[in-house]
Design a protein around this motif. Structure first.
Motif, PDB file in Angstrom:
ATOM      1  N   HIS A 328       0.840  -1.201   0.000  1.00 54.27           N
ATOM      2  CA  HIS A 328       0.000   0.000   0.000  1.00 54.27           C
ATOM      3  C   HIS A 328       0.873   1.249   0.000  1.00 54.27           C
ATOM      4  O   HIS A 328       0.449   2.293   0.457  1.00 54.27           O
ATOM      5  CB  HIS A 328      -0.921  -0.003   1.223  1.00 54.27           C
ATOM      6  N   THR A 329       2.113   1.143  -0.461  1.00 55.49           N
ATOM      7  CA  THR A 329       3.006   2.305  -0.402  1.00 55.49           C
ATOM      8  C   THR A 329       2.641   3.289  -1.505  1.00 55.49           C
ATOM      9  O   THR A 329       1.860   2.981  -2.401  1.00 55.49           O
ATOM     10  CB  THR A 329       4.481   1.901  -0.605  1.00 55.49           C
ATOM     11  N   ARG A 330       3.280   4.483  -1.410  1.00 59.01           N
ATOM     12  CA  ARG A 330       2.932   5.489  -2.406  1.00 59.01           C
ATOM     13  C   ARG A 330       3.643   5.269  -3.735  1.00 59.01           C
ATOM     14  O   ARG A 330       3.513   6.069  -4.652  1.00 59.01           O
ATOM     15  CB  ARG A 330       3.179   6.889  -1.868  1.00 59.01           C
ATOM     16  N   ARG A 331       4.427   4.168  -3.855  1.00 57.12           N
ATOM     17  CA  ARG A 331       5.044   3.920  -5.161  1.00 57.12           C
ATOM     18  C   ARG A 331       4.650   2.574  -5.776  1.00 57.12           C
ATOM     19  O   ARG A 331       5.227   2.168  -6.776  1.00 57.12           O
ATOM     20  CB  ARG A 331       6.560   4.062  -5.063  1.00 57.12           C
ATOM     21  N   HIS A 332       3.679   1.905  -5.172  1.00 53.45           N
ATOM     22  CA  HIS A 332       3.250   0.612  -5.719  1.00 53.45           C
ATOM     23  C   HIS A 332       1.847   0.643  -6.289  1.00 53.45           C
ATOM     24  O   HIS A 332       0.916   1.107  -5.652  1.00 53.45           O
ATOM     25  CB  HIS A 332       3.320  -0.476  -4.643  1.00 53.45           C
ATOM     26  N   LEU A 333       1.704   0.089  -7.479  1.00 53.19           N
ATOM     27  CA  LEU A 333       0.398  -0.120  -8.099  1.00 53.19           C
ATOM     28  C   LEU A 333       0.278  -1.605  -8.417  1.00 53.19           C
ATOM     29  O   LEU A 333       1.293  -2.293  -8.564  1.00 53.19           O
ATOM     30  CB  LEU A 333       0.299   0.679  -9.403  1.00 53.19           C
ATOM     31  N   SER A 334      -0.940  -2.099  -8.538  1.00 53.36           N
ATOM     32  CA  SER A 334      -1.114  -3.498  -8.933  1.00 53.36           C
ATOM     33  C   SER A 334      -0.999  -3.629 -10.446  1.00 53.36           C
ATOM     34  O   SER A 334      -0.636  -4.675 -10.968  1.00 53.36           O
ATOM     35  CB  SER A 334      -2.479  -4.010  -8.480  1.00 53.36           C
ATOM     36  N   GLU A 335      -1.334  -2.550 -11.144  1.00 55.18           N
ATOM     37  CA  GLU A 335      -1.174  -2.490 -12.603  1.00 55.18           C
ATOM     38  C   GLU A 335      -0.449  -1.189 -12.906  1.00 55.18           C
ATOM     39  O   GLU A 335      -0.876  -0.134 -12.435  1.00 55.18           O
ATOM     40  CB  GLU A 335      -2.543  -2.498 -13.291  1.00 55.18           C
ATOM     41  N   TYR A 336       0.631  -1.258 -13.652  1.00 53.97           N
ATOM     42  CA  TYR A 336       1.335  -0.016 -13.994  1.00 53.97           C
ATOM     43  C   TYR A 336       1.812  -0.067 -15.430  1.00 53.97           C
ATOM     44  O   TYR A 336       1.863  -1.135 -16.044  1.00 53.97           O
ATOM     45  CB  TYR A 336       2.501   0.244 -13.034  1.00 53.97           C
ATOM     46  N   THR A 337       2.111   1.105 -15.970  1.00 49.43           N
ATOM     47  CA  THR A 337       2.597   1.167 -17.350  1.00 49.43           C
ATOM     48  C   THR A 337       4.112   1.022 -17.334  1.00 49.43           C
ATOM     49  O   THR A 337       4.808   1.787 -16.672  1.00 49.43           O
ATOM     50  CB  THR A 337       2.159   2.488 -18.015  1.00 49.43           C
ATOM     51  N   LEU A 546       6.776   9.764 -13.712  1.00 48.40           N
ATOM     52  CA  LEU A 546       5.907  10.942 -13.737  1.00 48.40           C
ATOM     53  C   LEU A 546       5.781  11.558 -12.334  1.00 48.40           C
ATOM     54  O   LEU A 546       5.755  12.784 -12.192  1.00 48.40           O
ATOM     55  CB  LEU A 546       4.534  10.524 -14.270  1.00 48.40           C
ATOM     56  N   ALA A 547       5.758  10.700 -11.312  1.00 45.64           N
ATOM     57  CA  ALA A 547       5.682  11.215  -9.932  1.00 45.64           C
ATOM     58  C   ALA A 547       6.920  12.062  -9.641  1.00 45.64           C
ATOM     59  O   ALA A 547       6.839  13.103  -8.986  1.00 45.64           O
ATOM     60  CB  ALA A 547       5.571  10.066  -8.938  1.00 45.64           C
ATOM     61  N   TRP A 548       8.071  11.616 -10.163  1.00 45.01           N
ATOM     62  CA  TRP A 548       9.313  12.373  -9.985  1.00 45.01           C
ATOM     63  C   TRP A 548       9.253  13.689 -10.774  1.00 45.01           C
ATOM     64  O   TRP A 548       9.500  14.766 -10.234  1.00 45.01           O
ATOM     65  CB  TRP A 548      10.502  11.512 -10.447  1.00 45.01           C
ATOM     66  N   LEU A 549       8.865  13.596 -12.038  1.00 42.81           N
ATOM     67  CA  LEU A 549       8.864  14.758 -12.930  1.00 42.81           C
ATOM     68  C   LEU A 549       7.846  15.810 -12.480  1.00 42.81           C
ATOM     69  O   LEU A 549       8.112  17.006 -12.514  1.00 42.81           O
ATOM     70  CB  LEU A 549       8.523  14.281 -14.356  1.00 42.81           C
ATOM     71  N   ALA A 550       6.668  15.344 -12.065  1.00 45.40           N
ATOM     72  CA  ALA A 550       5.579  16.269 -11.745  1.00 45.40           C
ATOM     73  C   ALA A 550       5.443  16.492 -10.240  1.00 45.40           C
ATOM     74  O   ALA A 550       4.492  17.119  -9.791  1.00 45.40           O
ATOM     75  CB  ALA A 550       4.266  15.748 -12.320  1.00 45.40           C
ATOM     76  N   GLU A 557      -1.600   9.196  -8.339  1.00 45.69           N
ATOM     77  CA  GLU A 557      -2.029  10.409  -9.050  1.00 45.69           C
ATOM     78  C   GLU A 557      -1.564  10.396 -10.498  1.00 45.69           C
ATOM     79  O   GLU A 557      -1.950  11.263 -11.273  1.00 45.69           O
ATOM     80  CB  GLU A 557      -1.415  11.648  -8.391  1.00 45.69           C
ATOM     81  N   CYS A 558      -0.689   9.451 -10.839  1.00 48.53           N
ATOM     82  CA  CYS A 558      -0.045   9.480 -12.153  1.00 48.53           C
ATOM     83  C   CYS A 558      -0.637   8.455 -13.112  1.00 48.53           C
ATOM     84  O   CYS A 558      -0.143   8.271 -14.219  1.00 48.53           O
ATOM     85  CB  CYS A 558       1.458   9.249 -11.998  1.00 48.53           C
ATOM     86  N   SER A 559      -1.667   7.741 -12.659  1.00 46.70           N
ATOM     87  CA  SER A 559      -2.321   6.732 -13.474  1.00 46.70           C
ATOM     88  C   SER A 559      -3.743   7.209 -13.743  1.00 46.70           C
ATOM     89  O   SER A 559      -4.349   7.870 -12.896  1.00 46.70           O
ATOM     90  CB  SER A 559      -2.339   5.420 -12.676  1.00 46.70           C
ATOM     91  N   LEU A 560      -4.282   6.877 -14.917  1.00 47.06           N
ATOM     92  CA  LEU A 560      -5.645   7.320 -15.252  1.00 47.06           C
ATOM     93  C   LEU A 560      -6.642   6.763 -14.236  1.00 47.06           C
ATOM     94  O   LEU A 560      -7.387   7.514 -13.601  1.00 47.06           O
ATOM     95  CB  LEU A 560      -5.992   6.836 -16.672  1.00 47.06           C
ATOM     96  N   TYR A 561      -6.673   5.453 -14.113  1.00 42.36           N
ATOM     97  CA  TYR A 561      -7.520   4.793 -13.109  1.00 42.36           C
ATOM     98  C   TYR A 561      -6.653   3.815 -12.327  1.00 42.36           C
ATOM     99  O   TYR A 561      -6.516   2.662 -12.717  1.00 42.36           O
ATOM    100  CB  TYR A 561      -8.703   4.078 -13.782  1.00 42.36           C
TER     101      TYR A 561
END
Ligand code: 4AD
Length: 570
Positions: A328-337, A546-550, A557-561
């Protein structure tokens, strides 16, 4: 006789007191004002006694003042209520009258040109027709200001006179869709508006009215909404200026990456998501039933990219990867690009140089483009391009650095349980070679160093089966690999890459060591059989980049859904 009213000039209070012995008032004036004619008792420090004549005289003046004040407040409230009632009546009347107003487009005006909001600069002074959502709405003395949004941009629009008097105008709500016709003007000197122009509306219509009252957009969602509500209403959050700016920057970033990779002669391919092999360990696989056969959602397209080298040369892909991690960290997603590249006939040094070039050239392009540069400025005003070359730190040196800087980790027993001290706090210990550097320690180090870091040469036991060992060190206590993670301040690891085992027998031994059945990997093994080569590649997490750049707090916040444990809606 009614009980006397108590006043305690030191301990009482006019605000909270009741005039009783337990809760005395604070002033004689207030007691007189609230209880005219009552018996009064007063004290300052000593016992309660009757007030002196002079004290009563003074208090009478004070009480008169309070009476006047009260009358004035009553008058004001009355006036206010009257004004409100009149305003309500006026509005109701206006609304009634507005129903009679029918707008028609003036046929003598020039024909309006249909345009998107990002293309208006060339149309200054002309009559245009634009459609979009009511992003902001302000009603000011018979002038209605609308900031229109169509996804490509924003436009300040002004409705005055008849166009502002229709029923639709008086009942317009945020997020309604409208079509506006009017003349585009430069904003008056000293004023600002998006694009530097505003639309003077001469005709308009509502296309889809959004609800007002309880169901109004601003009641469903605002800055103070709970994170779980924001997640449920992601589809509405996306309409906001920040969320949409992040996604616009993401689109520019993908274009920029593609241009950079193409300029380095990498060809884009699209590998499958449904696979029957693991890449990064069985623990994070999403398993599914595939026509009665077990299959997985891909963790990485790397193995497929490797198979493309002999036919297409160096390749890259932009594909979703899936990780069934309960993180549940701020850098983990279950699906990512996952942006992944694979290059043939290279050395480890060349691989790291390539990753650095791709990142820096991609950022250069974004900063050189006025639209993406403005998005970066909006989201991350302090962004500065990282200096080259990136710092390189071997895994062994990083362990030493952590110990030198007193950055420890929680001790674990053989079963992986955290060892606690007598007070019940986790026992903290120094790092040793062989430890998997935990996210917290890695983040501390990256934030202290404050620059991008290539951490390289991880022990084989910590890394995936396919990684090439550093040649000539086979006899050492630890076997290290030609692997690297690129760490960015504020985010941590954004890229993982390595050279791959090129030798067929060595790969077969690696399957065995990991307990992997080689048969489903026959096609991957064949790459070593039919003309092998030294090769390597990498995977970059687009949301982390994107989290780094923005400068976003979380990859969510960097994924559409975004998807994370237990979250797959909307
Ligand atoms: O380090 P990873 O696991 O490497 C691989 O998958 C390699 N097979 C890639 C390759 O060599 N072609 O993942 C690569 C990157 C990480 O550095 C991170 O940026 C991102 O993928 N990543 C995640 N991003 C968001 N959520 C997760 N759960 C992620 N796991 C990895």
């Amino acid at each position: 006789m009614s009980s006397p009213i108590h006043v305690d000039e030191t301990g009482g209070s006019d605000d909270t007191g009741k005039g009783t012995l337990e809760a005395p008032y604070g002033s004689l004036a207030f007691a007189l004002f609230t209880h005219p004619g009552a018996t009064l008792l007063i004290r300052k420090d000593g016992a309660y006694e009757e007030p002196t004549q002079s004290a009563l005289k003074k208090a009478k003046k004070g009480a008169d003042g309070l009476e006047k004040k009260k009358k004035k407040a009553e008058e004001l409230a009355e006036r206010d209520a009257l004004a409100k009632a009149q305003e309500k009546e006026r509005k109701e009347k206006l609304i009634e009258e507005s129903k009679k107003i029918v707008l028609v487009e003036d046929p003598s005006l020039p024909k309006a040109k249909k345009a998107k909001l990002n293309n208006l600069s060339e149309l200054r002074g002309q009559r245009v027709r634009v459609s979009g959502w009511v992003h902001r709405l302000r009603d000011q003395k018979e002038i209605i200001f609308i900031v229109l949004r169509d996804g490509t941009g924003y436009l300040q629009s002004i409705l005055t006179g008849k166009v502002a008097q229709t029923y639709d105008a008086l009942t317009l709500t945020l997020e309604s869709t409208v079509e506006l016709y009017g003349t585009l003007q430069a904003v008056p000197e000293g004023k600002t508006a998006p694009g530097g122009h505003e639309l003077i509306v001469d005709y308009w219509k509502v296309l889809g009215a959004a609800p007002g009252a309880d169901d109004a957009f601003s009641n469903r969602l605002n800055e103070k909404s709970d994170p779980s509500i924001l997640a449920d209403l992601r589809h509405l959050v996306l309409r906001g200026e920040t969320a949409s700016a992040v996604l616009k920057l993401r689109a520019a970033l993908m274009t920029s990456f593609r241009q950079t990779l193409t300029s380095h002669d990498l060809l884009e391919v699209t590998p499958p998501c449904l696979v029957q092999t693991q890449v990064e360990g069985g623990a994070t696989l999403f398993k599914l039933d595939y026509y009665g056969q077990p299959a997985f959602l891909t963790q990485s397209s790397q193995l497929y990219l490797e198979t493309c080298l002999p036919s297409l040369g160096d390749v890259f892909c932009v594909q979703e990867s899936f990780r069934a991690e309960n993180s549940h960290t701020r850098r983990h997603l279950s699906e990512y690009t996952h942006l992944e590249g694979e290059l043939a006939f290279i050395t480890f040094e060349e691989l790291m140089n390539h990753i650095e070039s791709v990142i820096c050239e991609t950022v250069d392009k974004l900063l050189a483009d006025p639209i993406s540069a403005a998005l970066i400025k909006q989201l991350n005003p302090n962004f500065t391009e990282p200096a080259r070359p990136f710092k390189r730190l071997s895994y062994v040196d990083a362990i030493k650095w952590l110990n030198d800087h007193g950055i420890q980790h929680e001790a674990e027993d053989a079963e992986g349980n955290v060892i606690k001290d007598e007070q019940g706090n986790p026992k903290m210990v120094d790092h040793v070679v062989g430890d998997d550097i935990a996210e917290a320690a890695e983040r501390k180090m990256t934030d202290i160093l404050g620059v991008p870091i290539f951490l390289h040469g991880f022990p084989a036991e910590l890394k995936a089966f396919y990684m090439k060992k550093i040649p000539g060190k086979e006899g050492d206590a630890h076997v290290f690999t030609e692997s690297c993670d690129l760490l960015m301040p504020g985010v941590g690891e954004i890229v993982g890459g390595s050279m791959r085992i090129a030798d067929e027998q060595e790969l077969i031994a690696a399957y065995k060591k990991e307990g992997i059945d080689p048969s489903p990997y026959y096609w991957f093994t064949d790459q070593r059989k039919y003309g092998t080569c030294e090769h390597g590649g990498y995977g970059l997490g687009v949301e982390r980049f994107l989290a780094w750049l923005a400068n976003r707090y979380t990859v969510r916040e960097c994924s559409l859904y975004p998807r994370w444990p237990s979250r797959a809606t909307p």
